[in-house]
Design a protein around this motif. Structure first.
Motif, PDB file in Angstrom:
ATOM      1  N   GLU A   1       0.813  -1.208   0.000  1.00  8.42           N
ATOM      2  CA  GLU A   1       0.000   0.000   0.000  1.00  8.42           C
ATOM      3  C   GLU A   1       0.854   1.269   0.000  1.00  8.42           C
ATOM      4  OE1 GLU A   1      -3.573  -2.067   2.631  1.00  8.42           O
ATOM      5  OE2 GLU A   1      -2.580  -0.263   3.335  1.00  8.42           O
TER       6      GLU A   1
ATOM      7  N   VAL B   1       3.030   2.188   2.351  1.00  6.81           N
ATOM      8  CA  VAL B   1       3.333   2.697   3.678  1.00  6.81           C
ATOM      9  C   VAL B   1       4.393   1.818   4.303  1.00  6.81           C
ATOM     10  CG1 VAL B   1       2.401   3.218   5.947  1.00  6.81           C
ATOM     11  CG2 VAL B   1       0.979   3.563   3.924  1.00  6.81           C
TER      12      VAL B   1
ATOM     13  N   ASP C   1       1.752   0.253  12.727  1.00  3.16           N
ATOM     14  CA  ASP C   1       0.385   0.046  12.254  1.00  3.16           C
ATOM     15  C   ASP C   1       0.260   0.748  10.907  1.00  3.16           C
ATOM     16  OD1 ASP C   1      -2.462   0.631  11.740  1.00  3.16           O
ATOM     17  OD2 ASP C   1      -2.752  -0.280  13.718  1.00  3.16           O
ATOM     18  N   ARG C   2       0.025  -0.019   9.840  1.00  3.54           N
ATOM     19  CA  ARG C   2       0.040   0.526   8.486  1.00  3.54           C
ATOM     20  C   ARG C   2      -1.091   1.511   8.232  1.00  3.54           C
ATOM     21  NH1 ARG C   2       1.163  -5.226   5.393  1.00  3.54           N
ATOM     22  NH2 ARG C   2       3.295  -5.526   6.163  1.00  3.54           N
ATOM     23  N   ARG C   3      -2.191   1.351   8.915  1.00  4.90           N
ATOM     24  CA  ARG C   3      -3.332   2.236   8.663  1.00  4.90           C
ATOM     25  C   ARG C   3      -3.203   3.576   9.376  1.00  4.90           C
ATOM     26  NH1 ARG C   3      -7.618  -2.136  10.509  1.00  4.90           N
ATOM     27  NH2 ARG C   3      -5.921  -2.339  12.016  1.00  4.90           N
ATOM     28  N   SER C   4      -2.685   3.566  10.597  1.00  8.85           N
ATOM     29  CA  SER C   4      -2.626   4.802  11.382  1.00  8.85           C
ATOM     30  C   SER C   4      -1.239   5.436  11.426  1.00  8.85           C
ATOM     31  CB  SER C   4      -3.077   4.529  12.817  1.00  8.85           C
ATOM     32  OG  SER C   4      -2.190   3.623  13.454  1.00  8.85           O
TER      33      SER C   4
END
Length: 390
Positions: free
Chosen positions: A6, A8, A101-104
């Protein structure tokens, strides 16, 4: 640098708490505390092969350190330096687990029964830091020698930026000799030392004094030799000692001609105990603080070899009082007197090694020269305070 699908960065690793704390303490000295760029208040965390790299910069200096780590997933990010450093220093001496944490974009830390999530900024926003490549460095020097040179020279640099070159240290590589010199208009310190590996050609640059002092601090008591490299465009100094790298910008300009500042001869020379001279200077400075920092030195030659002479170090202030110290001394030349700024005199005596100090002078209104006896690697020139008759 590796990234996830993604785009990140992903980090998952484990390292020793003590190693992590030490590296954070070292690199955090380069963290910017005033910049409007948020990322300059962060520390870069990045996997580098089988090691973890930590780095920080304020754009004037940069510090990077490597520690051993078990890398499960490579990657990188930046997080707040103060929060990360203080949290890690509070942890028990146990392995520290890190995961991004890849999302945050938050760094999750686990150590014993403690957990934390620290919000981060993508590593791509962090400034690129120059590093020493695989080729030969410009020069190599013993770490303890470099620390001593910085201590004996950098204090004499100017502390303001009205004349940028005087806030720097002239650093000359010539043959197998390194020469450092600093001057603020009232004093000059010059120190030479042998290099372990000489440069391919002579080179002279001006390094900010504060940067050299930081370099001396971070190499601490390391035993490894220090590699020094000047970038081809002569805009940066790079240094490497063991698992630490340091970068400083260089100052552009022309440094004063050091050799023209040092008086070539003297009329009177006195040799005294370094410890006794320093103690006397510090006592006199206590009284001199109330009287423009004036410390007086009276040099009195003896009548024979059995009576080589003596010197007095004194200060007086209308409100504080006065003091005088008597020092046994070996005197060459006629009686003489001179006055120095008490802080300047104490500063130089505190950094000189050796049992005896020589003070050389010509007239009360001309510069004095202070050297360690039997060691020609260090010279300090100090301008007198002109106060009329002593």
């Amino acid at each position: 640098m590796c990234t996830d699908t993604e785009g990140v960065a992903a980090v998952r690793l484990s390292c020793d708490q003590a190693d992590l704390q030490r590296a954070l303490s070292q690199v955090s000295r380069a963290v910017s505390k005033k910049s409007t760029l948020q990322v300059l208040g962060n520390i870069l965390i990045a996997s580098d092969g089988e090691r973890l790299k930590l780095a920080a910069t304020n754009l004037e200096i940069a510090i990077a350190a490597w520690i051993d780590a078990e890398i499960a997933e490579p990657g990188s990010l930046t997080v707040r330096a103060d929060l990360l450093t203080e949290f890690v220093s509070s942890l028990p001496s146990s392995p520290v687990q890190m995961e991004l944490d890849r999302r945050s974009l938050a760094l999750r830390l686990t150590c014993g029964h403690s957990k934390a999530n620290i919000k981060g900024i993508p590593a791509e926003d962090f400034p690129e830091i120059a590093t020493i490549g695989e080729g030969e460095p410009t020069a190599r020097i013993d770490a303890s020698t470099l620390r001593e040179m910085v201590a004996q020279v950098a204090f004499a640099a100017a502390t303001d930026d009205s004349r940028p070159v005087l806030a720097g240290v002239l650093t000359e590589f010539t043959g197998d000799t390194l020469t450092m010199a600093a001057a603020d208009g009232f004093r000059l310190s010059v120190r030479t030392a042998n290099l372990l590996a000489p440069p391919a050609e002579p080179i002279a640059v001006i390094v900010p004094a504060r940067a050299l002092q930081e370099l001396a601090r971070i190499i601490g008591d390391q035993a490894e030799a220090v590699d020094l490299t000047i970038t081809p465009n002569r805009s940066q100094l790079l240094a490497r000692a063991g698992a630490i790298e340091f970068m400083s910008r260089l100052i552009d300009g022309n440094f004063p001609n050091v050799r023209q500042i040092i008086p070539p001869e003297f009329g009177t020379r006195m040799v005294v105990s370094r410890d006794e001279f320093l103690a006397a200077a510090r006592r006199a400075k206590l009284f001199a603080q109330s009287s423009n920092d004036v410390v007086r030195i009276q040099i009195n030659p003896g009548d024979s070899q059995l009576d080589p002479g003596f010197a007095t170090v004194s200060a007086q202030a209308a409100e504080a009082g006065d003091n005088e110290d008597y020092l046994e001394a070996r005197i060459e030349g006629p009686a003489a007197h001179i006055a120095f700024n008490g802080r300047y005199l104490s500063d130089v005596l505190a950094v000189i090694h050796g049992s005896e100090i020589a003070l050389e002078m010509t007239t009360p209104n001309a510069a004095g020269v202070i050297r360690p006896v039997g060691d020609d690697s260090y010279t300090h020139v100090i301008m007198p305070m002109v106060i009329g008759n002593l």
